[in-house]
Design an enzyme around this catalytic site. Sequence first.
Site, PDB file in Angstrom:
ATOM      1  N   SER A 307       0.828  -1.205   0.000  1.00 11.71           N
ATOM      2  CA  SER A 307       0.000   0.000   0.000  1.00 11.71           C
ATOM      3  C   SER A 307       0.858   1.249   0.000  1.00 11.71           C
ATOM      4  O   SER A 307       2.000   1.235   0.475  1.00 11.71           O
ATOM      5  CB  SER A 307      -0.876   0.029   1.259  1.00 11.71           C
ATOM      6  OG  SER A 307      -0.082   0.334   2.407  1.00 11.71           O
ATOM      7  N   ASP A 308       0.324   2.349  -0.557  1.00 11.01           N
ATOM      8  CA  ASP A 308       0.913   3.632  -0.236  1.00 11.01           C
ATOM      9  C   ASP A 308       0.685   3.836   1.262  1.00 11.01           C
ATOM     10  O   ASP A 308      -0.255   3.296   1.846  1.00 11.01           O
ATOM     11  CB  ASP A 308       0.279   4.755  -1.053  1.00 11.01           C
ATOM     12  CG  ASP A 308       1.194   5.960  -1.185  1.00 11.01           C
ATOM     13  OD1 ASP A 308       2.147   6.074  -0.397  1.00 11.01           O
ATOM     14  OD2 ASP A 308       0.953   6.793  -2.074  1.00 11.01           O
ATOM     15  N   CYS A 309       1.538   4.631   1.885  1.00 16.29           N
ATOM     16  CA  CYS A 309       1.599   4.620   3.346  1.00 16.29           C
ATOM     17  C   CYS A 309       0.316   5.135   3.978  1.00 16.29           C
ATOM     18  O   CYS A 309      -0.143   6.239   3.681  1.00 16.29           O
ATOM     19  CB  CYS A 309       2.814   5.410   3.814  1.00 16.29           C
ATOM     20  SG  CYS A 309       4.357   4.614   3.328  1.00 16.29           S
ATOM     21  N   SER A 311      -2.642   3.793   3.531  1.00 13.11           N
ATOM     22  CA  SER A 311      -3.792   3.731   2.622  1.00 13.11           C
ATOM     23  C   SER A 311      -5.014   3.094   3.268  1.00 13.11           C
ATOM     24  O   SER A 311      -6.152   3.444   2.929  1.00 13.11           O
ATOM     25  CB  SER A 311      -3.423   2.956   1.350  1.00 13.11           C
ATOM     26  OG  SER A 311      -2.650   3.749   0.495  1.00 13.11           O
TER      27      SER A 311
END
Length: 796
Positions: A307-309, A311
Amino acid sequence: MAKTPRLVLYIYLTFAFCVIYTDAATPSNFTYVCDPARYAQLGLDIKSLPFCDKKLSYEVRARDFVRQLTLYEKVRQLGNRAYGVPRLGVPEYQWWSEALHGLSNVGPGTFFDNSIPHATSYPTPILTTASFNKSLWNTIGKAVSTEARALHNLGHAGLTFWSPTINVARDPRWGRIIETPGEDPFVVGTYAANYVRGLQDVEGTESNTYDDLNSRPLKVSACCKHFTAYDVDNWKGIERYSFDARVTEQDLVETFNRPFQMCVQDGDVSSVMCSYNRVNGIPACANHKLLKETIRQDWNLHGYIVSDCDSVEVMIKDHKWLNVDNETAVSYTLQAGMDLDCGGYYTDYVENAVKLGKVGEGDVDKSLQYLYVVLMRLGIFDGQPQYNSLGINDVCTRAHIELAGEAAREGIVLLKNDNGVLPLATKKNEILAVVGPHANASDAMIGNYAFDPRNKGSPCRYRSPLNGFSSYGSVNYTAGCSSVKCSDGNMIGEAVDAARTADATIIVAGIDLSIEAEGLDRLDILLPGKQTDLINQVADAAKGPVVLVIMSAGGVDISFAKSNPKIHAILWAGYPGAEGGQAIADVVFGKYNPGGRLPLTWYQADYVDKIPLTSLQLRPDDSKGYPGRTYKFFDGPTVFPYGYGLSYTKFNYALKAAPSKLPTKLSKFQHCRDLPYKNGTIKPSCPAVLIDDLRCNKKFKLNIEVKNAGNRDGDEVVLVYSQPPLGIIGTHIKQLIKFQRVSVAAGKSKLVDFAINICQGLGIVDSNGNTVLPSGSHTIIVGNRQIVHSIQLTYR
């Protein structure tokens, strides 16, 4: 970067959380998980642990390791801080490091201190892409991964780097264009594949030598991000954390997803990061079709999805998607195919989600197996002996610093050169006026994802424009503005005075991270504040020739400078990295003949008034007054078009070989498909065939002679476009299908050979997202129409 205090805390606590598999900070003491001596010291029997048996495949070993864990132990490995399993001798690991254009301490997995204060900083990707040099992109990746291995050996870095950014820059206002390879999906994907292979490939173990790519060793692990349709950060209060990207299947297949497909299939990347935004209502990180079906199954990813951080937290608190609770949210993302959480939600809530029956433990196991296969491929369990000797002497080497300078020189684009005023001649006792808010730039040149100012670390050295021009003559420097925002004109007079007495004036202007950045989109595409006044007044007063240098990522409407006869030359330098100032001076004074080409369309200022940034459609919409986006769909006036760039010499093209006909015989299992045509167009009896139904192994050759007709050696970027048959509704104006940078000595010629796959070169995407090969007269365009050649494709 994450938006919440949890992940910000990770950055500040680098030393606590950056856990590397080393026993000391010297290469000679480097060790690995399954070192028998290490297990002996721990008092554990390595022979009882099949995951340390090198005779077994990585997949079998990873499965064995995962099956020995309790559920509690499993979930503690699912965040970017993996806590390890002490009872099995497996230590902690920090997954999050960054290497967008050199090593960075933005992620907590890499850090600098007094013992290792520096790393090589290359130009940001938007400028490196302007070189259109695939081998350069790959070479930079190799250099970055060598420094990464050196820092890993010294206990200062992990081996998993969440780079590169490969989103298509469809609109000049997007704040993260600085990180991207531009607006063309084919170029973006080609950049991704080459940079990723530079980072990942262990020499002699390229993917074509392995039947099972999950057994292929990795130098470091790369990650292509952010998947998908992500290119709104913060525009007029609309943030990426709650933005719903409404996008057609046609645009997804043709533009937004194509670079990621090339990154996975051509680059064999070992990770893909899902983005914050929703895609047609569904958060990207919870989208089963995008993650599990597309990345994992259709493209056959050999690695993990991260995931993007934060998310998952964004999905709950910002999107408020389905108003789910924490356990339901993590169950959705795990089942969708998101294996690793940059953040703490998997660590905190997956165990309870399993106990509540919201997700199966098998889903957890599958994700962990993907993760640990990657760690094993990196040698974290078995070692990579060929890299053990790397250390501090392999960081900031002379070769790496020179490579950074070369990348900047190759990317710089010459936009204007009236009467051949450039290159400037070096004259004894010459006085140069070097003015403008970027004239003494340092940090601004390296852009973002370099060195977090809150932590230690910096480039090997800086060469500002002032440094660079000082090597060619005596310099009279004045900024003219206190910053790029240039909010008042109080300092303009000093710059004007400097230009009045100088033999030549260089104005270094543009924008920086205060104008375009992650989390900050632009509202206009003009120079900020009173920069235009500064440039015009200096040019009007200057005694000698005037050269304007623009630093920016996205395009800037500088029509005023383009049309001003007192501004004799213009260069675009992107954000040229720590060696950028010297590179700019080398181009201005002719030590290097520029060959870069714009990787973006530079629109006129009123473009932004015609279409909102939040509209993701690429094709024009006459009913709304929307123009098209990118050179593929926009046919209006520009300041400078995509692929534009001048040289100090002149190149001529000649077509030496190309087919005029491509007859294709269809089998009974290959069926014609209809396409919409404009009224008055004669429709072929078989308009198109689905590319999935074709073998697509047929190629045609295109041989082009490039002659340097000038008196200077130089580089030429040969751009080859295809244009679909006239009359088909809703397709692109043209698309780039091949490119190559070639060096040609003055007065000499080189033959450039292209082998073009028919389906890849002539295919189009229809309105339903199907890739088809249309029949009819296709046009091959080389450069700015220096060569125009028709190829008739028929089905029978």
